[in-house]
Scaffold this active site. Structure first.
Site, PDB file in Angstrom:
ATOM      1  N   THR A  34       9.008  -2.106  -6.631  1.00  0.00           N
ATOM      2  CA  THR A  34       9.360  -2.086  -5.210  1.00  0.00           C
ATOM      3  C   THR A  34       8.334  -1.297  -4.400  1.00  0.00           C
ATOM      4  O   THR A  34       8.225  -1.500  -3.195  1.00  0.00           O
ATOM      5  CB  THR A  34      10.741  -1.425  -5.007  1.00  0.00           C
ATOM      6  OG1 THR A  34      10.760  -0.214  -5.768  1.00  0.00           O
ATOM      7  CG2 THR A  34      11.865  -2.332  -5.475  1.00  0.00           C
ATOM      8  N   ASP A  35       7.570  -0.404  -5.063  1.00  0.00           N
ATOM      9  CA  ASP A  35       6.732   0.522  -4.268  1.00  0.00           C
ATOM     10  C   ASP A  35       5.647  -0.212  -3.485  1.00  0.00           C
ATOM     11  O   ASP A  35       5.424   0.081  -2.311  1.00  0.00           O
ATOM     12  CB  ASP A  35       6.167   1.684  -5.112  1.00  0.00           C
ATOM     13  CG  ASP A  35       5.302   1.280  -6.286  1.00  0.00           C
ATOM     14  OD1 ASP A  35       5.224   0.078  -6.617  1.00  0.00           O
ATOM     15  OD2 ASP A  35       4.678   2.194  -6.876  1.00  0.00           O
ATOM     16  N   SER A 115       0.465   8.534 -17.525  1.00  0.00           N
ATOM     17  CA  SER A 115      -0.514   9.534 -17.949  1.00  0.00           C
ATOM     18  C   SER A 115      -1.763   9.472 -17.059  1.00  0.00           C
ATOM     19  O   SER A 115      -2.369  10.505 -16.765  1.00  0.00           O
ATOM     20  CB  SER A 115      -0.895   9.328 -19.409  1.00  0.00           C
ATOM     21  OG  SER A 115      -1.361   8.017 -19.609  1.00  0.00           O
ATOM     22  N   ASP A 160       3.777   6.584  -8.814  1.00  0.00           N
ATOM     23  CA  ASP A 160       3.456   7.476  -9.937  1.00  0.00           C
ATOM     24  C   ASP A 160       2.778   8.746  -9.440  1.00  0.00           C
ATOM     25  O   ASP A 160       3.108   9.859  -9.860  1.00  0.00           O
ATOM     26  CB  ASP A 160       2.538   6.764 -10.937  1.00  0.00           C
ATOM     27  CG  ASP A 160       3.119   5.436 -11.386  1.00  0.00           C
ATOM     28  OD1 ASP A 160       4.325   5.221 -11.187  1.00  0.00           O
ATOM     29  OD2 ASP A 160       2.355   4.611 -11.923  1.00  0.00           O
TER      30      ASP A 160
HETATM   31  C1  GLA Z   1       3.399   1.095 -12.372  1.00  0.00           C
HETATM   32  C2  GLA Z   1       2.698   1.323 -11.048  1.00  0.00           C
HETATM   33  C3  GLA Z   1       3.691   1.800  -9.987  1.00  0.00           C
HETATM   34  C4  GLA Z   1       4.898   0.876  -9.904  1.00  0.00           C
HETATM   35  C5  GLA Z   1       5.468   0.619 -11.290  1.00  0.00           C
HETATM   36  C6  GLA Z   1       6.564  -0.428 -11.298  1.00  0.00           C
HETATM   37  O1  GLA Z   1       3.870   2.318 -12.877  1.00  0.00           O
HETATM   38  O2  GLA Z   1       1.659   2.255 -11.180  1.00  0.00           O
HETATM   39  O3  GLA Z   1       3.038   1.909  -8.748  1.00  0.00           O
HETATM   40  O4  GLA Z   1       4.583  -0.314  -9.257  1.00  0.00           O
HETATM   41  O5  GLA Z   1       4.477   0.196 -12.209  1.00  0.00           O
HETATM   42  O6  GLA Z   1       7.674   0.027 -10.606  1.00  0.00           O
END
Ligand code: GLA
Length: 375
Positions: A34-35, A115, A160
């Site tokens: 969703t981000d 990480s 993240d």
């Molecule tokens: C990875 C990406 C995040 C996000 C997730 C799925 O971790 O780095 O930005 O899109 O996948 O939610």
């Protein structure tokens, strides 16, 4: 980790480091994919961290101390992430001098626990402290995100890096990616977080990730022929049904349906958490996993087996795949005090599906990145 890094530092460099910078990995409770669609996410920083020790130097010399997780695929990649962070800082007119650096990490890599984001946030934090640049945690996250997008080449969202920079001890962080507003939500003491690593590496999944980003963009561009739409955040299920009637392709339709319903689930999950409604937490996470499997197509046989095994194990309240998917981990919320029984039962059931021994560990929602002068 800091001690491990200091010891390795002393073996390689003569002068002591000037800064110590640490940043955690993250686990997402709910709000997947969703981000980058301006939606809602609900991650927590975890108690596994990257440590970067550094001092300014005439030449770059970036090394890694031996790390706890033998499964690290990154090898010489540490340096690449550091250089990406320098490029992102310099693009912003900020100085990132050459450094001697030592990296140590307890965040398993290739498992979907971010990480790389932790490494980027720790490097940006190190330069921020070294040069007294005055970046806020949000600006550190933004710089680390730009490093990943523009210089490492993965078109990820910001979840993240924000989780790693903003984490609050004992809390998950609810972030609205449209406004970048965020709030820390305390996790009840009677809940324990567990991470269930399938050990199916995510290392090769980047191509699929970028493909999903494109598919969402395709849905947005189709929908914006009908009315002004900036992102899937502007779209309701009703709009989407109309678009399907008007010819939106089935793949783009299902990707968008996942994103729209997942945003609704994040809000429901927050409400259920605050109300202590454990049964609702379980069914919301089941629905999230199913939507990621059927509509977004980023689950895998091992993630499905892991989520099913966890759900049937004693003490389990909720379980689902977490992170980008196609390998990596599930996250589970379990009753405090039930971890050992939960772990044993989940592992036994998962192995019955024919998969290799997983790595199952308890974690706790933890504080975000910290950098300070070393003295
Ligand atoms: C990875 C990406 C995040 C996000 C997730 C799925 O971790 O780095 O930005 O899109 O996948 O939610």
């Amino acid at each position: 980790m800091i001690e491990r890094a200091l010891k390795a530092w002393a073996d390689h460099f003569d002068d002591p480091p000037t800064v110590v910078s640490t940043a955690p990995g993250r686990v997402n409770l709910i709000g997947e994919h969703t981000d980058y669609n301006e939606g809602l996410v609900f991650p927590a920083a975890i108690d596994r961290r990257v440590v970067v020790l550094a001092r300014p130097s005439a030449e770059d010399d970036i090394r890694s101390a031996q790390i706890r997780d033998a499964k690290d695929h990154r090898g010489p990649g540490w340096r690449r992430y550091a250089l990406a962070c320098r490029a992102a800082l310099e693009e912003n007119g900020l100085s990132a001098p050459r450094i001697q650096a030592m990296v140590a990490s307890s965040v398993p890599s290739g498992s979907g626990l971010s990480s790389s984001a932790a490494l980027e946030v720790a490097f940006v934090g190190a330069w921020n402290a070294m040069g007294s640049l005055g970046l806020t945690p949000l600006e550190i996250a933004e710089t680390a995100w730009r490093a990943e997008n523009a210089h490492v080449g993965v078109r990820c969202g910001r979840m993240d890096q924000m989780a790693s920079a903003l984490g609050v001890d004992g809390c998950a962080i609810l972030i609205d990616m449209r406004t970048r507003d965020w709030q820390a939500v305390r996790l009840p003491e009677n809940l324990q977080l567990a991470i269930l690593d399938t050990r199916q590496s995510r290392a090769l999944a980047a191509g699929k990730y970028n493909e999903r980003v494109h598919e969402c963009e395709r849905a947005v561009s189709f929908l914006s022929k009908q009315r002004p739409v900036q992102s899937l955040r502007d779209v309701t299920l009703g709009d989407l049904d109309e678009a399907r009637g008007a010819g939106l392709d089935d793949t783009a339709f299902r990707r968008a349906r996942h994103v729209i319903t997942e945003n609704l689930r994040v809000a429901e999950f927050r409400d259920a958490l605050l109300a202590g409604d454990l049964a609702a937490l379980g069914s919301i996470c089941d629905a999230s996993h199913m939507s990621l499997k059927e509509d977004y197509e980023v689950s895998s046989p091992s993630l499905d087996a892991m989520a099913r095994s966890a759900r049937a194990a004693p003490g389990c309240i909720a379980a689902r795949m977490t992170g980008a998917g196609l390998g990596g981990c599930c996250v589970a919320l379990i009753e405090a005090g039930s971890f050992e029984d939960f772990r044993r039962a989940t592992r036994a059931s998962y192995e019955m599906y024919g998969f290799a021994t997983p790595s199952i560990f308890a974690t706790r929602a933890s504080a975000g990145a910290v950098a300070s002068f070393y003295s």
